[in-house]
Design an enzyme around this catalytic site. Sequence first.
Site, short mmCIF file in Angstrom:
data_model
loop_
_atom_site.label_atom_id
_atom_site.label_comp_id
_atom_site.label_asym_id
_atom_site.label_seq_id
_atom_site.Cartn_x
_atom_site.Cartn_y
_atom_site.Cartn_z
N HIS A 274 0.84 -1.20 0.00
CA HIS A 274 0.00 0.00 0.00
C HIS A 274 0.87 1.25 0.00
O HIS A 274 1.78 1.36 0.81
CB HIS A 274 -0.90 -0.01 1.24
CG HIS A 274 -2.03 0.95 1.12
ND1 HIS A 274 -1.85 2.30 1.15
CD2 HIS A 274 -3.36 0.75 0.95
CE1 HIS A 274 -3.03 2.90 1.01
NE2 HIS A 274 -3.95 1.98 0.89
N ARG A 338 -2.58 1.12 -6.64
CA ARG A 338 -1.63 1.03 -5.52
C ARG A 338 -0.25 0.55 -5.94
O ARG A 338 0.76 1.07 -5.48
CB ARG A 338 -2.21 0.09 -4.48
CG ARG A 338 -3.42 0.68 -3.82
CD ARG A 338 -4.10 -0.27 -2.90
NE ARG A 338 -5.15 0.46 -2.17
CZ ARG A 338 -5.96 -0.09 -1.30
NH1 ARG A 338 -5.87 -1.38 -1.03
NH2 ARG A 338 -6.87 0.63 -0.68
N HIS A 409 0.23 -4.68 2.83
CA HIS A 409 -1.12 -4.36 3.26
C HIS A 409 -2.12 -5.50 3.07
O HIS A 409 -3.01 -5.70 3.87
CB HIS A 409 -1.58 -3.14 2.46
CG HIS A 409 -2.98 -2.71 2.75
ND1 HIS A 409 -3.40 -2.44 4.03
CD2 HIS A 409 -4.04 -2.50 1.94
CE1 HIS A 409 -4.68 -2.09 3.99
NE2 HIS A 409 -5.10 -2.12 2.75
#
Lengths: 646, 253
Positions: A274, A338, A409
């Site tokens: 992330h 991302r 993440h």
Amino acid sequence: MASSTRETGPFDARIPEAPLGEMWTTYKSTCKLVSPANKRNLDVIVIGTGLAGASAAATLGELGYNVKTFCFQDSPRRAHSIAAQGGINAAKNYQNDGDSVYRLFYETIKGGDYRAREANVHRLAEVSTSIIDQCVAQGVPFAREYGGMLDNRSFGGTQVQRTFYARGQTGQQLLLGAYSALSRQVASGRVTQYSRHELLDIVIVDGKARGIIARDLVSGAIERHSAHAVVLCSGGYGNVFFLSTNAMGSNVTAIWKAHKRGAWFGNPCFTQIHPTCIPVHGEHQSKLTLMSESLRNDGRIWVPKAKGDKRKPRDIPEAERDYYLERRYPAFGNLVPRDVASRAAKERCDAGYGVGSTAMAVYLDFADAIKRLGQADISAKYGNLFEMYEKISGENPYKTPMQIYPAIHYTMGGLWVSYELQTTVRGLFAAGEANFSDHGANRLGASALMQGLADGYFVLPYTLGNYLADDIRTGKIDTNLPEFAEAERAATERISQVMGIDGPTPVDKFHRELGKVMWDQCGMARNSAGLDKAISDIRGIREEFWKKARIPGDANELNVELEKALRIADFMELAELMCIDARHREESCGGHFREEFQTEEGEALRNDADFSYVAAWQYGGPDEKPVLHKEPLTFNNIKVQARSYK
Amino acid sequence: MSESTLNLTLKIWRQKNATDAGAFVTYKLDGVSTDSSFLEMLDLLNLQLIEQGEVPVAFDHDCREGICGACSMVINGRPHGPERGTTCQLHMRAFRNGDTIVIEPWRAKSFPVIKDLVVNRSSFDRIISAGGFVSVNTGAAQDANCIPVPKPDADEAFDAAACIGCGACVAACKNASAMLFVAAKVSHLAMLPQGRVEREARVLKMVAQMDEEGFGACSNTGACSAECPKNIGLQHIARLNREYQRASLLTGK
């Protein structure tokens, strides 16, 4: 027809024979059903009470099945879905800005870099709209406009506003909605909830999942629980990296034990980094904190144009700043997906332009947005995030730009499942982050909540029924079967083994070491030499662990170190499989960036001719090589092209 | 992010299990970074305890982002410590070199201690099970925008729904009352049209369960709200009382 290549046996993805847009309707209209009288006699175990688990358990309870749910937390309400901040996507097109089910489907496939299965993703987009209806009916307080209608915002990888949100606490509100539905079923007696319990093994009888072995974390008691089907909603395995945005207790044990019992593991190396997390600060740091992607709606990301510029950010004039995302990707700017945003930050920092005390950070600046909208508006949108940032960093982001850096993440990989969310073990299902199915090689923001709830509320209740329809004459599964005794003995032995190590070193140290190897060699950028080294390093750490770990206390009490040791032992096995998978995939796609495969501009270079497949790994045995199976991906409803956000 | 280090004295409640009497144990801990979180400070202590062959301090924690509600410590007499927010979001820059820090579990009969700083909060789950929901089965919902909700109502409902169920309100209250926790859920659903169908039954059942769990009565001191990491306001207790009175009058219960 989407299913031109069908394999038989456990690897059959069981995609309905129908045009893409009609597959799910066809499935629902033709799947087998279980009558209310029979549902009462069927038991289902659900592991994990996050969005997928709580929504599945609540819905299965409503339908009349006997459900048992398990979570390691002290309450189902604390599952890590609660920490999701930004929002949940749905193709409602309430903003009249051109959204549709097809567009959500298309963007999810494209965002996943063409490594997800068309049929699953289309179903996800279809049911997305029902999720919002369901949650609103439960009383989830989504953000609203002054007219009383639901509000939306933008998220990365899309050009429409389809993200529903509840300030910066969308995951919390959705989970509390699912938890309230679950609580209602607990009250009705259809669901029995076991908190502070951890799964230790899956019990397989005649090739079917028929129960679990669990440990009561308070008393240490080992328990047998039987069922006609087991559903794993145990989340992702990002904690293999030690430092991640996952909760401290998030672990791979449930799906890893399933893998060792015959469930194949899909795309284990696909992990999501992330882009907007608070940077690492010191050696005793225990976890990384995410700053919602929604901040990229109003925040601008930049670094100084001059290498090693040590001036305070406010002293650096506009002309001497490099808004590198806006420069490289003018069409999407700060809202690129991302993986793209993360790699771009790493590129700038590696090239010497990073900021902050470690030079491993970039600025996320709200000055322009505050000027344009006013501080009150920004505070209404992101107040809690700004507060959290200030708590952790000691700096006020209204006055000085945030410092951010990418962090682990989410894991797109997970247990391989068919269209029905069934693993290669019959009667063993996996939903939410625990399966591999919907996000390909990269997940778009606000899609994890969507998938968890889609699987739990709307998919499993049908597909599980289709499976259980054949079990109506089976009768109660006996926990005295030899298979239960064998699994319990294996679990007890593993505990004695761990308790018996008697070395000097706290288990966290092995976890931290493992995480460093994984981050350095199997993180944001990977290459074959590094992965080879990682595999041998991981084996070394594993050997050391089994010789030198120290677990104080006893097994028959609340023993946090024992819990950690059992989880780390599984992470150390998983880590090797992740590296093997990353090593074999000789292309760059989504979150999997192999340095050997990139364009001259440093963009990911996919290889569709050789790698357009799901890598499903079969467990080979202790210290044996895993066996690779390939599920070819065919795209009949979407044109596969190089992903561009320029 | 300017870092320095602290040398601390910690007085921590140690209790082997639910039946053990328990006692404070004093530890010296040096070299704690001011940038580390309170829980990271305890991680450091635990690492040292394990290396010395001792049993580490057990405490509940999970997300470490201030949202799961697991962490639960009374620090120097205050639930979650000296700042507004959860224990996990408390950072060591809030303390000074040489400080003595006293750390206890939540103290309440309805939250029995399991071990050290870990308590049993399952009473909260049972209160929610008693009525903290809207009875809508999956699939029975109409289109989301068919239920317009005025923005101020939605915002007020959200403020109440932000409760993380940590139990600091109970720990802060001299009566160990759970009124703020119950009020947050009752108020959240009372503010929304979706919740109004069952409003009478909900409030009566949830309050009855709260009493059955042994939580104390509310004497409007306001310590709960003052210590609430999510700023749940006392107006929600007022709304709970109104809802309760209204339901009692309407149903005669």
